[in-house]
Structures are given as structure tokens and as C-alpha cells.
Design an enzyme around this catalytic site. Structure first.
Site, PDB file in Angstrom:
ATOM      1  CB  SER A  93      -0.938   0.011   1.201  1.00 16.86           C
ATOM      2  OG  SER A  93      -0.188   0.004   2.391  1.00 16.86           O
ATOM      3  CG  HIS A 133      -4.062  -2.011  -0.452  1.00 17.67           C
ATOM      4  ND1 HIS A 133      -4.725  -0.807  -0.320  1.00 17.67           N
ATOM      5  CD2 HIS A 133      -3.576  -2.303   0.777  1.00 17.67           C
ATOM      6  CE1 HIS A 133      -4.623  -0.374   0.920  1.00 17.67           C
ATOM      7  NE2 HIS A 133      -3.934  -1.267   1.617  1.00 17.67           N
ATOM      8  CE  LYS A 179      -7.203  -1.781   3.198  1.00 16.04           C
ATOM      9  NZ  LYS A 179      -7.249  -0.744   4.236  1.00 16.04           N
TER      10      LYS A 179
HETATM   11  N1  PLP Z   1      -3.720  -5.672   5.346  1.00 17.67           N
HETATM   12  C1  PLP Z   1      -3.415  -4.599   4.592  1.00 17.67           C
HETATM   13  C2  PLP Z   1      -2.408  -4.741   3.502  1.00 17.67           C
HETATM   14  C3  PLP Z   1      -4.034  -3.365   4.826  1.00 17.67           C
HETATM   15  O1  PLP Z   1      -3.724  -2.283   4.092  1.00 17.67           O
HETATM   16  C4  PLP Z   1      -4.982  -3.272   5.866  1.00 17.67           C
HETATM   17  C5  PLP Z   1      -5.667  -1.971   6.182  1.00 17.67           C
HETATM   18  O2  PLP Z   1      -5.114  -0.936   6.233  1.00 17.67           O
HETATM   19  C6  PLP Z   1      -5.272  -4.410   6.616  1.00 17.67           C
HETATM   20  C7  PLP Z   1      -4.624  -5.594   6.334  1.00 17.67           C
HETATM   21  C8  PLP Z   1      -6.291  -4.363   7.702  1.00 17.67           C
HETATM   22  O3  PLP Z   1      -7.563  -4.385   7.121  1.00 17.67           O
HETATM   23  P1  PLP Z   1      -8.858  -3.988   7.991  1.00 17.67           P
HETATM   24  O4  PLP Z   1      -9.042  -2.520   7.817  1.00 17.67           O
HETATM   25  O5  PLP Z   1      -9.961  -4.803   7.402  1.00 17.67           O
HETATM   26  O6  PLP Z   1      -8.549  -4.380   9.376  1.00 17.67           O
END
Ligand code: PLP
Length: 421
Positions: free
Chosen positions: A208, A236, A267
Site C-alpha cells: 500500500s 489492496h 476497502k
Molecule cells: N492488510 C493490509 C495490507 C491493509 O492495508 C490493511 C488496512 O489498512 C489491513 C490488512 C487491515 O484491514 P482492515 O481494515 O480490514 O482491518
């Protein structure tokens, strides 16, 4: 009767009468907290939160004014967060199934909509089964400990998301950290890990901060060579990468080689909340028995389930939304590159405008907001020193005019601050 009592209580205590613990320990705690907060401010890493007074979308209203702000910093890649059908599905689920379950899944927290959504997620990813969590953070926190023992090994990309890092910390497997997307280093670590019973390679599908995509083909080849399993975090990627939006594994032609996928409903898939694991049925069955964030946390609220379920329906009906986002991404990336900016990553809607200098990133982001364009600057320690950037995120619901306005503002502000000649 109770209303009278409540009024009396309010009069006696009042909302203005905040309670805080007294005594030496409480005073010491307060002193320490204030000192830590001061350190964070002093280090220039304080994160402040802008308050939005409208729905999530390409155009926002900020609290205290600021209407018509063009938003380029949400993970709302497909624009489904405020899609009318997604909202309607949430309202219907709320009315039919209530506000929430007041229970974990295995006591009395499983409704038909939870089972339907799990089945839909598995079908979307072409996997055997799926399990829901309150977030993908929880899915990542729950999987490694349930799956891996001290006899096993986990090999993790050094730039994996914090939740993968935390999940791995919680498990007792042998831990290897390989250099970011470095296949030579991964191979060396896999060779070393041959002494363990089971090997699991864990990587973000798309990263990200840089908008770069894991070399899954090569990772799967190495996994095959060294008898390892592959886990990907598709937060993502789910919903928009690959010809049908299935994710990085579809994009890179390895859907049958990746064993486990964790992803988010918070997301692209409606943006409400929630996460999941999808993969082999016995693994999902084991997670229902052993995964602590699943076992000891409340069920997903029906409205949230309704949003995600409708988002998946829309994506399974047609890939038009994902295609539209890809075209907008291409427009932004090519116009910015032609103007002389360096955009990290490739073909991903996360478009980091690389600036290098932390102050430059911060003042340019501020100036962009003054021009009505909401973007965020990132600098150390969120990204490596000297690699400050403004991260722009494209959504299917940005119009071509929105994209062009953003590019024009970057060019003007970039020139003003010397980022462009
Ligand atoms: N994994 C990645 C790569 C993320 O970008 C995020 C969120 O920022 C998460 C996991 C966590 O996701 P959640 O918002 O559903 O807890």
C-alpha cells in the site's frame, strides 16, 4: 420514572463534570502519557484526523466548511462505499436481521447472511470455503498462530502490512524475513527453512505504500521448488486487480498456486468493515475452532454483511467498474509521468508521487488541500528516509475531469515548490 432519575443524575454529575482517577499512580501515568505525546509531536510524526461531514466519495465536505473537496486518499477503489445499491442492501439487512448479534459466532452469532456471505466470498475467489472476521487485521492476527507450530516456518516480506507482522509475532513458528520482493533472498531463506516441517511464504499481494505488486509467479515457482505454501494479503487487490477483479493471483495467473488469501471488506468491497480468510476447507474449519479473534469477538453486524454481499454481487455481475478504475488509473499515471513526476508502482490505483523530501511532501499536500484536493503526504517513519511522497488513490467514481483537475494542481504546486522545473 427512569427519565426523571436520569435527569437528576445528569444535573448532579453533568456532562461537563469529567471524572478522572486521582492518586500518585494516576498522576504518574498522566505525566508519562503527556511526555510520550510531546515526543511524538517533537518527532513530527503526529497524525491528525480531518473530520469529514459527508459520505465517503470522490467529493467530500469537511467539518467546519470545505465543501466540494476532491478526495484522492480513500481505499474506495471501486466507489462502492456510497453506491446506492450497497446502501440499500445494508438498510434491508439492518431491518430484517437487526443491529447486531450480541454474540460471537459459535454461541448464537451466526445468521443465514453470514453463511451466505462466506459462500459468496469463496465462490468469488474460487476457493473451497471462507471465514469472516471483524476486520482483516483480525484475520491476519488469527491465522498464523492457528496454523503454524514451533516445527514450522514462516517467510515474510520485510514490507508486509503491520497486521501480518503482528500475526506472525503471535505464532511460535520459526520466522524468516526476506528483503522486499527479492527472490534471491527468498530462495536463500527457503533453503535454510528446509529443516522445518512446513513452510509458509507470506506476502501482501499489493503493497500500500508503493503501489507495487508482489512477483507472485516467481514466489509460487520458488514455493513449488522448496515445497512451501503461499499466503497473500489482498486488501489492496480484491475487487479490482486482474481481468475480473479477483486479485493479484488472477492478475498474475496463479489462482491455483496460492493456498490462502486474507482480505478486507473495508476497502473496495463496500468499505464498511470486516475481513476474511479463504482457502482449503479443513483450514477454514480449523480457524473456526482455533482462531482467537474469530472465537472471542462479536459477529459482523448485519448491515455490514449486507454491504459486502451486495458489493460482491455487483462485481460478479460485471467487470465494468473494475475496468473503469483501471482506465482512470492509467489516465492519472500517464499524465503525471508526462508532466515530469515519478510515480511509484505499476498500473495500481495507489499512485505514490515520489518527492524525496519530507517537508516538500508535507507543504505540497497542504497546498493541494488549499486548492480543494485532498491527498496525504507520507514521510519517515511510515516510509524510508529520503523517500517521502504524496500518495494519490484513484477510484472508479472519479471523473476524467476530477483526474485532470488533480494533475493540473500537482503541476502548478509542483512548480511553485521546485518539484518540477
Ligand atoms: N492488510 C493490509 C495490507 C491493509 O492495508 C490493511 C488496512 O489498512 C489491513 C490488512 C487491515 O484491514 P482492515 O481494515 O480490514 O482491518
Amino acid at each position: 420514572m427512569w427519565r426523571v432519575a436520569a435527569r437528576r443524575l445528569l444535573r448532579a454529575g453533568g456532562t461537563g463534570n469529567l471524572r478522572s482517577a486521582s492518586g500518585a499512580a494516576a498522576a504518574e501515568l498522566r505525566r508519562r502519557l503527556e511526555s510520550q505525546l510531546e515526543d511524538i509531536r517533537g518527532a513530527g510524526t503526529w497524525k491528525s484526523e480531518r473530520v469529514i461531514a459527508s459520505r465517503q466519495g470522490p467529493h467530500l465536505r469537511l467539518a467546519g466548511g470545505g465543501a466540494g473537496i476532491l478526495n484522492f486518499c480513500a481505499n474506495n477503489y471501486l466507489g462502492l462505499s456510497s453506491h446506492p445499491e450497497v446502501i440499500r442492501a445494508a438498510v434491508e439487512a439492518l431491518e430484517k436481521f437487526g443491529a447486531g448479534l450480541s454474540s460471537v459466532r459459535f454461541i448464537c452469532g451466526t445468521q443465514s447472511i453470514h453463511k451466505d456471505l462466506e459462500e459468496k466470498i469463496a465462490r468469488f475467489h474460487q476457493r473451497e470455503d471462507a471465514i469472516l472476521y471483524a476486520s482483516c487485521f483480525d484475520a491476519n492476527a488469527g491465522i498464523f498462530e492457528a496454523l503454524l507450530t514451533p516445527e514450522d516456518a514462516v517467510l515474510s516480506d520485510e514490507l508486509n502490512h503491520a497486521s501480518i507482522i503482528d500475526g506472525i509475532r503471535l505464532c511460535k513458528a520459526n520466522k524468516y524475513r526476506y528483503k522486499h520482493m527479492d527472490m534471491q533472498d527468498l530462495e536463500a531463506k527457503l533453503q535454510d527453512a528446509q529443516k522445518h516441517r512446513l513452510r509458509l511464504v507470506a506476502t501482501d499481494g499489493a503493497f500500500s505504500m508503493d503501489g507495487d505488486i508482489a512477483p507472485l509467479k516467481e514466489i509460487c515457482q520458488l514455493a513449488q521448488k522448496y515445497d512451501a505454501l503461499v499466503f497473500i494479503d489482498e486488501c489492496h487487490a480484491t475487487g479490482f486487480l486482474g481481468p475480473n477483479g479477483r486479485g493479484t493471483d488472477e492478475l498474475l495467473g496463479v489462482m491455483d498456486k496460492v493456498t490462502i488469501i486474507n482480505s478486507t471488506l473495508g476497502k473496495a468491497l463496500g468499505g464498511a468493515a470486516g475481513g476474511y480468510t479463504t482457502g482449503p476447507k479443513p483450514l477454514i474449519d480449523l480457524l473456526r475452532q482455533r482462531s482467537r479473534p474469530y472465537l472471542f469477538s462479536n459477529s459482523l453486524p448485519p448491515a455490514v454483511v449486507g454491504c459486502a454481499s451486495k458489493a460482491l454481487d455487483l462485481l460478479m455481475e460485471s467487470n465494468a467498474i473494475a475496468q473503469s478504475m483501471a482506465a482512470k488509473t492509467q489516465r492519472f499515471r500517464s499524465k503525471m509521468t508526462a508532466a515530469g513526476f515519478t510515480i511509484s508502482g505499476k498500473d495500481h490505483p495507489i499512485c505514490p508521487v515520489m518527492l524525496g523530501d519530507a517537508r516538500l511532501a508535507s507543504v505540497m499536500a497542504e497546498d493541494m488541500l488549499n486548492r480543494g484536493i485532498y491527498v496525504i503526504g507520507f514521510s519517515y517513519p511510515v516510509v524510508p528516509k529520503g523517500k517521502a511522497r504524496i500518495r494519490v488513490q484513484i477510484s472508479a467514481v472519479h471523473s476524467d475531469e476530477d483526474i485532470d483537475r488533480c494533475v493540473e494542481a500537482f503541476i502548478e504546486i509542483g512548480r511553485k515548490h521546485g518539484a518540477l522545473p
